[in-house]
Design a protein around this motif. Structure first.
Motif, PDB file in Angstrom:
ATOM      1  N   LYS A 196       0.838  -1.199   0.000  1.00 21.96           N
ATOM      2  CA  LYS A 196       0.000   0.000   0.000  1.00 21.96           C
ATOM      3  C   LYS A 196       0.878   1.257   0.000  1.00 21.96           C
ATOM      4  O   LYS A 196       0.896   2.022   0.955  1.00 21.96           O
ATOM      5  N   TYR A 197       1.599   1.416  -1.123  1.00 18.50           N
ATOM      6  CA  TYR A 197       2.559   2.510  -1.238  1.00 18.50           C
ATOM      7  C   TYR A 197       2.078   3.531  -2.265  1.00 18.50           C
ATOM      8  O   TYR A 197       1.010   3.392  -2.852  1.00 18.50           O
ATOM      9  N   SER A 198       2.916   4.529  -2.503  1.00 20.50           N
ATOM     10  CA  SER A 198       2.539   5.598  -3.436  1.00 20.50           C
ATOM     11  C   SER A 198       2.652   5.109  -4.886  1.00 20.50           C
ATOM     12  O   SER A 198       3.268   4.072  -5.149  1.00 20.50           O
ATOM     13  N   PRO A 199       2.105   5.871  -5.828  1.00 20.24           N
ATOM     14  CA  PRO A 199       2.210   5.484  -7.252  1.00 20.24           C
ATOM     15  C   PRO A 199       3.640   5.477  -7.791  1.00 20.24           C
ATOM     16  O   PRO A 199       3.866   5.021  -8.918  1.00 20.24           O
ATOM     17  N   ASP A 200       4.608   5.951  -7.022  1.00 24.54           N
ATOM     18  CA  ASP A 200       6.014   5.910  -7.465  1.00 24.54           C
ATOM     19  C   ASP A 200       6.603   4.507  -7.377  1.00 24.54           C
ATOM     20  O   ASP A 200       7.677   4.254  -7.929  1.00 24.54           O
ATOM     21  N   PHE A 201       5.925   3.605  -6.691  1.00 27.18           N
ATOM     22  CA  PHE A 201       6.510   2.285  -6.440  1.00 27.18           C
ATOM     23  C   PHE A 201       6.554   1.421  -7.689  1.00 27.18           C
ATOM     24  O   PHE A 201       5.623   1.387  -8.484  1.00 27.18           O
ATOM     25  N   ARG A 202       7.672   0.736  -7.847  1.00 30.57           N
ATOM     26  CA  ARG A 202       7.791  -0.388  -8.779  1.00 30.57           C
ATOM     27  C   ARG A 202       8.801  -1.337  -8.142  1.00 30.57           C
ATOM     28  O   ARG A 202       9.756  -0.893  -7.509  1.00 30.57           O
ATOM     29  N   ASN A 203       8.606  -2.619  -8.303  1.00 26.21           N
ATOM     30  CA  ASN A 203       9.571  -3.564  -7.759  1.00 26.21           C
ATOM     31  C   ASN A 203      10.829  -3.581  -8.630  1.00 26.21           C
ATOM     32  O   ASN A 203      10.745  -3.387  -9.834  1.00 26.21           O
ATOM     33  N   TRP A 204      11.979  -3.841  -8.035  1.00 21.40           N
ATOM     34  CA  TRP A 204      13.272  -3.952  -8.710  1.00 21.40           C
ATOM     35  C   TRP A 204      13.862  -2.607  -9.142  1.00 21.40           C
ATOM     36  O   TRP A 204      14.717  -2.537 -10.009  1.00 21.40           O
ATOM     37  N   GLY A 205      13.390  -1.528  -8.522  1.00 23.79           N
ATOM     38  CA  GLY A 205      14.107  -0.268  -8.641  1.00 23.79           C
ATOM     39  C   GLY A 205      13.830   0.552  -9.885  1.00 23.79           C
ATOM     40  O   GLY A 205      13.208   0.092 -10.844  1.00 23.79           O
ATOM     41  N   GLY A 206      14.307   1.800  -9.838  1.00 17.83           N
ATOM     42  CA  GLY A 206      14.092   2.748 -10.923  1.00 17.83           C
ATOM     43  C   GLY A 206      15.335   2.969 -11.757  1.00 17.83           C
ATOM     44  O   GLY A 206      15.341   2.740 -12.959  1.00 17.83           O
ATOM     45  N   GLY A 207      16.427   3.391 -11.107  1.00 14.67           N
ATOM     46  CA  GLY A 207      17.675   3.625 -11.834  1.00 14.67           C
ATOM     47  C   GLY A 207      18.547   2.389 -11.913  1.00 14.67           C
ATOM     48  O   GLY A 207      19.628   2.424 -12.499  1.00 14.67           O
ATOM     49  N   THR A 208      18.075   1.295 -11.309  1.00 15.98           N
ATOM     50  CA  THR A 208      18.835   0.036 -11.341  1.00 15.98           C
ATOM     51  C   THR A 208      18.535  -0.698 -12.637  1.00 15.98           C
ATOM     52  O   THR A 208      17.380  -0.827 -13.034  1.00 15.98           O
ATOM     53  N   HIS A 209      19.591  -1.168 -13.274  1.00 16.55           N
ATOM     54  CA  HIS A 209      19.497  -1.782 -14.604  1.00 16.55           C
ATOM     55  C   HIS A 209      19.723  -3.283 -14.461  1.00 16.55           C
ATOM     56  O   HIS A 209      20.805  -3.718 -14.064  1.00 16.55           O
ATOM     57  N   THR A 210      18.693  -4.057 -14.742  1.00 18.62           N
ATOM     58  CA  THR A 210      18.804  -5.513 -14.673  1.00 18.62           C
ATOM     59  C   THR A 210      18.926  -6.026 -16.103  1.00 18.62           C
ATOM     60  O   THR A 210      17.931  -6.244 -16.803  1.00 18.62           O
ATOM     61  N   ALA A 211      20.159  -6.202 -16.545  1.00 20.53           N
ATOM     62  CA  ALA A 211      20.423  -6.482 -17.964  1.00 20.53           C
ATOM     63  C   ALA A 211      19.767  -7.771 -18.431  1.00 20.53           C
ATOM     64  O   ALA A 211      19.285  -7.867 -19.560  1.00 20.53           O
ATOM     65  N   GLN A 212      19.723  -8.769 -17.560  1.00 23.44           N
ATOM     66  CA  GLN A 212      19.143 -10.060 -17.895  1.00 23.44           C
ATOM     67  C   GLN A 212      17.680  -9.905 -18.340  1.00 23.44           C
ATOM     68  O   GLN A 212      17.178 -10.675 -19.146  1.00 23.44           O
ATOM     69  N   ASN A 213      17.015  -8.872 -17.830  1.00 24.96           N
ATOM     70  CA  ASN A 213      15.620  -8.594 -18.178  1.00 24.96           C
ATOM     71  C   ASN A 213      15.523  -7.559 -19.299  1.00 24.96           C
ATOM     72  O   ASN A 213      14.724  -7.717 -20.233  1.00 24.96           O
ATOM     73  N   VAL A 237       5.693 -17.437 -18.459  1.00 23.99           N
ATOM     74  CA  VAL A 237       5.566 -16.256 -17.598  1.00 23.99           C
ATOM     75  C   VAL A 237       6.805 -15.366 -17.675  1.00 23.99           C
ATOM     76  O   VAL A 237       7.934 -15.850 -17.772  1.00 23.99           O
ATOM     77  N   GLY A 238       6.576 -14.054 -17.615  1.00 28.14           N
ATOM     78  CA  GLY A 238       7.660 -13.087 -17.446  1.00 28.14           C
ATOM     79  C   GLY A 238       8.767 -13.221 -18.472  1.00 28.14           C
ATOM     80  O   GLY A 238       8.524 -13.280 -19.673  1.00 28.14           O
ATOM     81  N   TRP A 239      10.006 -13.291 -17.967  1.00 27.19           N
ATOM     82  CA  TRP A 239      11.179 -13.289 -18.846  1.00 27.19           C
ATOM     83  C   TRP A 239      11.517 -14.662 -19.424  1.00 27.19           C
ATOM     84  O   TRP A 239      12.536 -14.823 -20.090  1.00 27.19           O
ATOM     85  N   LYS A 240      10.693 -15.646 -19.177  1.00 28.99           N
ATOM     86  CA  LYS A 240      10.988 -16.989 -19.701  1.00 28.99           C
ATOM     87  C   LYS A 240      11.098 -16.955 -21.229  1.00 28.99           C
ATOM     88  O   LYS A 240      10.278 -16.332 -21.904  1.00 28.99           O
ATOM     89  N   GLN A 241      12.100 -17.670 -21.769  1.00 31.11           N
ATOM     90  CA  GLN A 241      12.393 -17.626 -23.200  1.00 31.11           C
ATOM     91  C   GLN A 241      12.002 -18.905 -23.938  1.00 31.11           C
ATOM     92  O   GLN A 241      12.387 -19.087 -25.094  1.00 31.11           O
ATOM     93  N   ASP A 242      11.258 -19.791 -23.269  1.00 31.71           N
ATOM     94  CA  ASP A 242      10.987 -21.101 -23.877  1.00 31.71           C
ATOM     95  C   ASP A 242      10.279 -20.987 -25.226  1.00 31.71           C
ATOM     96  O   ASP A 242      10.517 -21.786 -26.133  1.00 31.71           O
ATOM     97  N   ASN A 243       9.411 -19.988 -25.360  1.00 24.32           N
ATOM     98  CA  ASN A 243       8.722 -19.797 -26.642  1.00 24.32           C
ATOM     99  C   ASN A 243       9.716 -19.441 -27.756  1.00 24.32           C
ATOM    100  O   ASN A 243       9.577 -19.891 -28.896  1.00 24.32           O
ATOM    101  N   ILE A 244      10.736 -18.670 -27.397  1.00 29.39           N
ATOM    102  CA  ILE A 244      11.756 -18.272 -28.383  1.00 29.39           C
ATOM    103  C   ILE A 244      12.619 -19.478 -28.755  1.00 29.39           C
ATOM    104  O   ILE A 244      12.899 -19.707 -29.938  1.00 29.39           O
ATOM    105  N   PHE A 245      13.025 -20.245 -27.748  1.00 28.54           N
ATOM    106  CA  PHE A 245      13.820 -21.446 -28.021  1.00 28.54           C
ATOM    107  C   PHE A 245      13.067 -22.373 -28.979  1.00 28.54           C
ATOM    108  O   PHE A 245      13.640 -22.881 -29.945  1.00 28.54           O
ATOM    109  N   ALA A 246      11.777 -22.597 -28.690  1.00 26.27           N
ATOM    110  CA  ALA A 246      10.970 -23.511 -29.515  1.00 26.27           C
ATOM    111  C   ALA A 246      10.911 -23.013 -30.956  1.00 26.27           C
ATOM    112  O   ALA A 246      11.074 -23.789 -31.907  1.00 26.27           O
ATOM    113  N   ALA A 247      10.706 -21.706 -31.137  1.00 30.56           N
ATOM    114  CA  ALA A 247      10.636 -21.134 -32.492  1.00 30.56           C
ATOM    115  C   ALA A 247      11.970 -21.309 -33.213  1.00 30.56           C
ATOM    116  O   ALA A 247      12.017 -21.749 -34.367  1.00 30.56           O
ATOM    117  N   ARG A 248      13.060 -20.997 -32.529  1.00 33.60           N
ATOM    118  CA  ARG A 248      14.389 -21.093 -33.142  1.00 33.60           C
ATOM    119  C   ARG A 248      14.754 -22.535 -33.519  1.00 33.60           C
ATOM    120  O   ARG A 248      15.570 -22.763 -34.391  1.00 33.60           O
TER     121      ARG A 248
END
Length: 732
Positions: A335-352, A611-622
């Motif tokens: 129950k936080y403000s509209p500024d909230f997002r999980n995993w940060g704002g200026g943090t860069h998660t390259a894997q995603n 779900v999410g960042w899972k790549q199984d659909n891409i692997f299957a296509a390739r």
């Protein structure tokens, strides 16, 4: 763009989670009508506060008298072709659009009867706000704040017959905290600091509108204060503009810049930009299989969301982009403000992040990749300084969970570190020794040269330094352990390493080997690379070890590494040689081994999901596995559980989950068209019953437009025509 792709709602929304994305340039709006009032959340690329939260710029509310939304008449439509939203009530029409070329939001109101308009700017940052517990997941402190963390209040006031609002970063930011934590204070003056002197905000003005007082309230759980403008007198037309400015400067200069922004209401250039965007590439499916049609439509809707940050200073964030909304509507416990997002704002998660940007090659959106490439280029010097300070050797060390100033996220770096633990390392079970994700962005840069003949010369130092780190670092580590720096075959010993975040303390990780091998091979092909440099990289290529294999039930499969100590996550990096690296795939040697990996590797089977960042659909296509690719991709691209069909998530991250959308886009593209050198494979994993009309990009400045009906190609346009000879039709 086909009109049936438009999203049309004929009833009002219950809350911000039922909002519609609208945007352009680098601005994103969440637009919804609730209890007869129009709401907009304002977001913009690069609005990072002292704590590296990506702050929203506030909320706007429109109220009309008489109220056009009291009766039965209601329609809210996202007009995709022209990139705007239109809301219709009784006698009244509100057009919401963003100028693609100037940072201005336009609210154009027309009515057949005279109405009074109130436009309010609502802010939950009217006072300093202490963030506690999980709320710090929105910033760089995460679960390990060092003392009290405060989101500083904004400055908001009536000015120039409008409302001016801005956030000015304090002198000390999380940059200073991270530099001290990571033992780099002696090099602080040399480090790039994007948070210093940053000011962002804007002003809202309306023609013939004047300040009309304040009010206070609560939206969901968040108290706010409001500043209100009101029509001088009832009218048939009302134009409201919200101009935004982000700048590293003094406040007086920031104000000058803000009030010099062109607020012209001419929408022609913006409409042309969106029209060109949709003509550049598309995928339209027409099938009896409703899942297929839904996938095609949601592909366009998600691409629209990406287009809203075409010119952002910063890349589109994987964890919500510009379109996050009140967090308790994603997770009722937050129950936080509209500024909230999980995993940060200026943090860069390259894997995603990578999954947000890979699909832009085949969609031809090369210009939109620049913010992502420049993100790394801006951090190159900091990454090199970090390497030199920690290990005394050359090369850029880009860690996973990277701040927008190039140092590891402070929480992931670890505050409770053993004495004498190397200061270059993250003390973190998921992230330790994971520094190969930068190589995917290096490859994307190289691919823009191959696809669109882009001049990538300015990025070559980034690519070379990222590669050089592996040579230097693993030579350095080998010297710590013994007399020889290479193994018996003259190869680097890539230990310790990491197979994504999953296979930890890995020896010769397959994802790292595939990345190094592919990027070096492509770099050597660069026409403007000096001959002595080519020789240097050819020499390094010879030191890259071979990929390892293992068996399941007598089936040879690609191993995630030669050896590893533990499994920490649920990724399948043993299939990264299939995607993104393209070492295995349709028409290539070893396809059977790669298919075995998809079908028999027990970890791959256990981890499989859409779900999410899972790549199984891409692997299957390739791998040309049509049925699996179709099932996984349609699962990924089916309507979300939210009102707007492409607001997927939270998945593993947040809503709207952009790496969910990006991996869905890639899967659909790869089902339709794959490329290998000069070869262009059409329909390598496409169900025969799905009619489709698509236009996608291939290497060597090539576009391919195809209409497929009843399993037969009815129309094939390849530009330049000379490339038609390279096209192979694989529809079975």
């Amino acid at each position: 763009m086909q009109a049936q792709e438009n999203v049309i709602w004929t009833s009002q929304s219950h809350n911000s989670s039922e909002s519609m994305p609208v945007g352009g340039g680098d601005i994103g709006l969440n637009v919804w009508v609730e209890k007869g009032e129009v709401y907009l959340y304002l977001s913009r690329s690069g609005t990072f506060d002292e704590n590296n939260t990506l702050l929203k710029l506030g909320r706007v509310k429109l109220k009309f008298s008489p109220n056009p939304f009291e009766g039965e008449t209601f329609k809210q439509e996202l007009v995709l072709k022209d990139g705007y939203a239109q809301i219709n009530g009784a006698n009244t029409q509100i057009k919401v659009w963003v100028d693609v070329f100037n940072p201005v939001v336009h609210l154009d109101i027309k009515s057949t009867q005279k109405i009074t308009t109130e436009a309010s700017y609502e802010s939950w940052r009217f006072e300093d706000r202490i963030t506690k517990g999980k709320e710090n997941n929105q910033n760089s402190y995460k679960w390990a704040p060092q003392g009290i963390v405060t989101t500083a209040k904004d400055e908001i006031a009536f000015k120039n017959n409008g409302i001016q609002f801005y956030h000015q970063n304090k002198a000390e930011t999380v940059f200073d905290v991270a530099v001290k934590q990571q033992g780099l204070e002696d090099r602080k003056s040399d480090l790039f600091n994007p948070l210093k002197n940053l000011i962002f905000g804007g002003s809202m003005q309306g023609k013939n509108m004047i300040p009309s007082g304040n009010y206070a309230g609560t939206y969901l759980n968040t108290p706010f204060q409001a500043w209100k403008l009101k029509s001088k007198s009832p009218s048939l037309n009302q134009e409201i503009t919200i101009a935004l400015n982000t700048s590293r400067t003094e406040i007086s200069n920031w104000e000058k810049e803000l009030y010099s922004i062109n607020r012209s209401s001419n929408q022609k250039a913006s409409i042309k930009w969106w029209n060109d965007y949709w003509n550049r590439s598309f995928i339209y499916i027409n099938s009896k299989d409703e899942r297929a049609n839904q996938s095609s439509r949601n592909y366009q809707l998600f691409r629209y969301m990406l287009g809203c940050n075409a010119f952002g200073k910063y890349p589109t964030k994987f964890n919500g982009g510009l379109f996050t909304f009140d967090p308790q509507l994603t997770d009722s416990t937050l129950k936080y403000s509209p500024d909230f997002r999980n995993w940060g704002g200026g943090t860069h998660t390259a894997q995603n992040q990578r999954l947000v940007y890979w699909p832009m090659l085949k969609s031809g959106d090369f210009d939109m990749m620049k913010p992502q490439f420049d993100f790394y280029l801006d951090l190159l010097k900091n990454a090199e300084i970090r390497t030199e300070s920690a290990w005394g050797h050359k090369g850029a060390s880009f860690t996973e969970q990277l701040e927008n100033f190039g140092l590891p996220n402070p929480a992931e770096y670890g505050w409770k570190r053993p004495a004498n633990f190397n200061k270059g390392m993250e003390y973190n079970a998921w992230l330790e020794y994971e520094w190969d994700t930068v190589l995917e962005f290096c490859m994307m840069i190289l691919e823009t040269e191959r696809y669109d003949n882009r001049n990538i010369e300015k990025y070559l130092p980034l690519i070379e330094s990222s590669l050089n780190f592996f040579k230097e670092h693993y030579t350095y580590l080998a010297k710590q352990r013994g007399a020889k720096t290479l193994d018996a075959d003259g190869h680097l010993v890539l230990y310790p390493g990491s197979g994504a975040e999953t296979y930890k303390m890995a020896y010769n990780s397959t994802s790292t080997i595939a990345a190094l091998k592919t990027v070096i091979e492509r770099l050597i092909e660069q026409p403007n690379l000096a001959e002595n440099k080519k020789m240097e990289w050819k020499a390094m290529l010879k030191t890259i070890p071979e990929i390892s294999f293992r068996n399941f039930d007598a089936h040879t499969t690609i191993a995630p590494a030669k050896l590893w100590e533990r499994i920490n996550n649920t990724e399948s990096p043993q299939l990264y040689p299939v995607y993104p690296w393209g070492i295995y795939g349709v028409g290539k040697l070893g396809l059977d081994t790669a298919i075995n990996t998809f079908k028999y590797d027990k970890d791959v089977l256990k981890f499989r999901s859409h779900v999410g960042w899972k790549q199984d659909n891409i692997f299957a296509a390739r791998l040309g596995l049509t049925e699996e690719a179709a099932n996984l991709t349609t699962e990924k691209l089916k309507d979300s559980d939210r009102r707007f069909p492409a607001f997927w998530g939270p998945g593993f991250d947040w809503t709207p989950d952009h790496n969910w959308g990006g991996s869905g886009m890639i899967g659909l593209q790869e089902m339709l068209m794959q490329v290998d050198g000069k070869k262009i494979y059409l329909f390598p994993a496409w169900p025969k019953g799905w009619d489709v009309h698509f236009k996608l990009y291939a290497p060597y400045q090539t576009t391919v437009e195809v209409e497929l009906k009843n399993g037969k190609i009815e129309s094939l346009k390849v530009l330049p025509a000379s490339r038609k000879a390279d096209v192979l039709n694989m529809i079975k």
